[in-house]
Design a protein around this motif. Structure first.
Motif, PDB file in Angstrom:
ATOM      1  N   PHE A  69       0.809  -1.200  -0.074  1.00  0.00           N
ATOM      2  CA  PHE A  69       0.034   0.048   0.156  1.00  0.00           C
ATOM      3  C   PHE A  69       0.960   1.489   0.125  1.00  0.00           C
ATOM      4  O   PHE A  69       2.006   1.016   0.731  1.00  0.00           O
ATOM      5  N   THR A  70       0.263   2.363  -0.566  1.00  0.00           N
ATOM      6  CA  THR A  70       1.034   3.528  -0.843  1.00  0.00           C
ATOM      7  C   THR A  70       0.182   4.570  -0.434  1.00  0.00           C
ATOM      8  O   THR A  70      -0.906   4.520  -0.989  1.00  0.00           O
ATOM      9  N   PHE A  88      -3.777   0.598  -3.338  1.00  0.00           N
ATOM     10  CA  PHE A  88      -3.330  -0.751  -3.622  1.00  0.00           C
ATOM     11  C   PHE A  88      -1.998  -0.696  -4.611  1.00  0.00           C
ATOM     12  O   PHE A  88      -2.600  -0.217  -5.469  1.00  0.00           O
ATOM     13  N   TYR A  89      -0.882  -1.117  -4.344  1.00  0.00           N
ATOM     14  CA  TYR A  89       0.180  -0.978  -5.351  1.00  0.00           C
ATOM     15  C   TYR A  89       0.939  -2.366  -5.627  1.00  0.00           C
ATOM     16  O   TYR A  89       1.082  -3.330  -4.811  1.00  0.00           O
ATOM     17  N   ILE A  90       0.750  -2.580  -6.957  1.00  0.00           N
ATOM     18  CA  ILE A  90       1.572  -3.734  -7.637  1.00  0.00           C
ATOM     19  C   ILE A  90       2.516  -3.380  -8.421  1.00  0.00           C
ATOM     20  O   ILE A  90       2.214  -2.656  -9.409  1.00  0.00           O
ATOM     21  N   VAL A  91       3.681  -4.122  -8.621  1.00  0.00           N
ATOM     22  CA  VAL A  91       4.724  -3.967  -9.408  1.00  0.00           C
ATOM     23  C   VAL A  91       5.016  -5.078 -10.246  1.00  0.00           C
ATOM     24  O   VAL A  91       5.240  -6.164  -9.657  1.00  0.00           O
ATOM     25  N   ILE A 142      -6.132   1.619  -7.390  1.00  0.00           N
ATOM     26  CA  ILE A 142      -5.118   0.481  -7.494  1.00  0.00           C
ATOM     27  C   ILE A 142      -3.925   1.327  -8.421  1.00  0.00           C
ATOM     28  O   ILE A 142      -4.231   2.018  -9.274  1.00  0.00           O
ATOM     29  N   ILE A 143      -2.691   1.171  -7.980  1.00  0.00           N
ATOM     30  CA  ILE A 143      -1.486   1.744  -8.808  1.00  0.00           C
ATOM     31  C   ILE A 143      -0.780   0.557  -9.408  1.00  0.00           C
ATOM     32  O   ILE A 143      -0.655  -0.622  -8.639  1.00  0.00           O
ATOM     33  N   PHE A 169      -2.152   5.076 -12.192  1.00  0.00           N
ATOM     34  CA  PHE A 169      -3.045   5.215 -11.184  1.00  0.00           C
ATOM     35  C   PHE A 169      -4.480   5.126 -11.642  1.00  0.00           C
ATOM     36  O   PHE A 169      -4.767   6.091 -12.280  1.00  0.00           O
ATOM     37  N   ILE A 170      -5.202   4.101 -11.117  1.00  0.00           N
ATOM     38  CA  ILE A 170      -6.619   3.832 -11.736  1.00  0.00           C
ATOM     39  C   ILE A 170      -7.343   4.100 -10.331  1.00  0.00           C
ATOM     40  O   ILE A 170      -7.535   3.285  -9.668  1.00  0.00           O
ATOM     41  N   PRO A 171      -8.200   5.111 -10.621  1.00  0.00           N
ATOM     42  CA  PRO A 171      -9.350   5.814  -9.451  1.00  0.00           C
ATOM     43  C   PRO A 171     -10.392   4.680  -9.033  1.00  0.00           C
ATOM     44  O   PRO A 171     -10.560   3.806 -10.010  1.00  0.00           O
TER      45      PRO A 171
END
Length: 210
Positions: A69-70, A88-91, A142-143, A169-171
């Motif tokens: 999370f960020t 929510f962050y996923i790389v 979600i990012i 960045f998807i709101p």
């Protein structure tokens, strides 16, 4: 209300206790540097676990670590972030090189990468968030972060020397519309906020749809 409606559209949520643990799960989760991040990680560890499980089952590339999370500070005023808001962050690295001849600008290359990567990740993550996370009023969306190799010749395709990176960045509201089939993938991509740059440099806002 918007998040209650989204719950209906997300099908049956997976519970952490219903599956066997994955040995490498902890190595894929970011270790937060601040107290707020540590609280979020502890509070929503079930959602992180479910996300890892779904991504693992679909063989989607995942950076190590690559889940967490960020606050989304980079998005700033574009995302209207307020105190306490989080993403929510996923790389997920994009492994196939992208042509600099066919896609001449970083904007176009970023669009090509996220056009292919975002649908698979959304399909995986729509089963992952817990009800508690979805109902959290500070949950903004979600990012998806990615790195991708760039090539201009066959030699560079086989042995890439240049890499680029970006975040989309998807709101939450936009994600909700997509999951409910109210908009197309291009609408989601063009309505989101994208930052991109050469690898190792500070990503800047880019318009991927013009």
């Amino acid at each position: 209300m918007r998040k209650i409606i989204f719950l209906i559209s997300m099908s049956v949520l997976l519970l952490m206790g219903c599956a066997k643990p994955y040995n490498n799960f902890s190595s894929y989760v970011f270790n937060p540097e601040n107290e707020h991040g540590r609280v979020l990680k502890s509070k929503y560890i079930d959602s992180l676990y479910s996300a890892y499980k779904e991504i693992n089952q679909r063989a989607i590339p995942l950076q190590q670590p690559g889940l967490g999370f960020t606050s989304g500070q980079r998005c700033g005023d574009l995302c209207n972030n307020e105190a306490g808001d989080f993403w929510f962050y996923i790389v997920s690295p994009h492994e196939k090189p992208v042509s600099s001849g066919r896609y001449e600008s970083i904007n176009r290359r970023a669009y090509e990468v996220f056009r292919k990567k975002v649908p698979d990740i959304i399909h995986a993550l729509k089963y992952a968030p817990s009800e508690k996370l979805i109902k959290d009023e500070h949950f903004e969306g979600i990012i998806i972060g990615a790195t991708w190799p760039v090539y201009g010749s066959i030699g560079e395709y086989l042995n890439p020397k240049k890499y680029e990176e970006g975040d989309i960045f998807i709101p939450f509201d936009l994600l909700e519309k997509y999951v409910k089939y109210e908009i197309y993938m291009r609408d989601l991509l063009c309505g989101s906020h994208v930052f991109a740059s050469d690898a190792g440099k500070q990503p800047e806002p880019v318009d991927i749809c013009t």
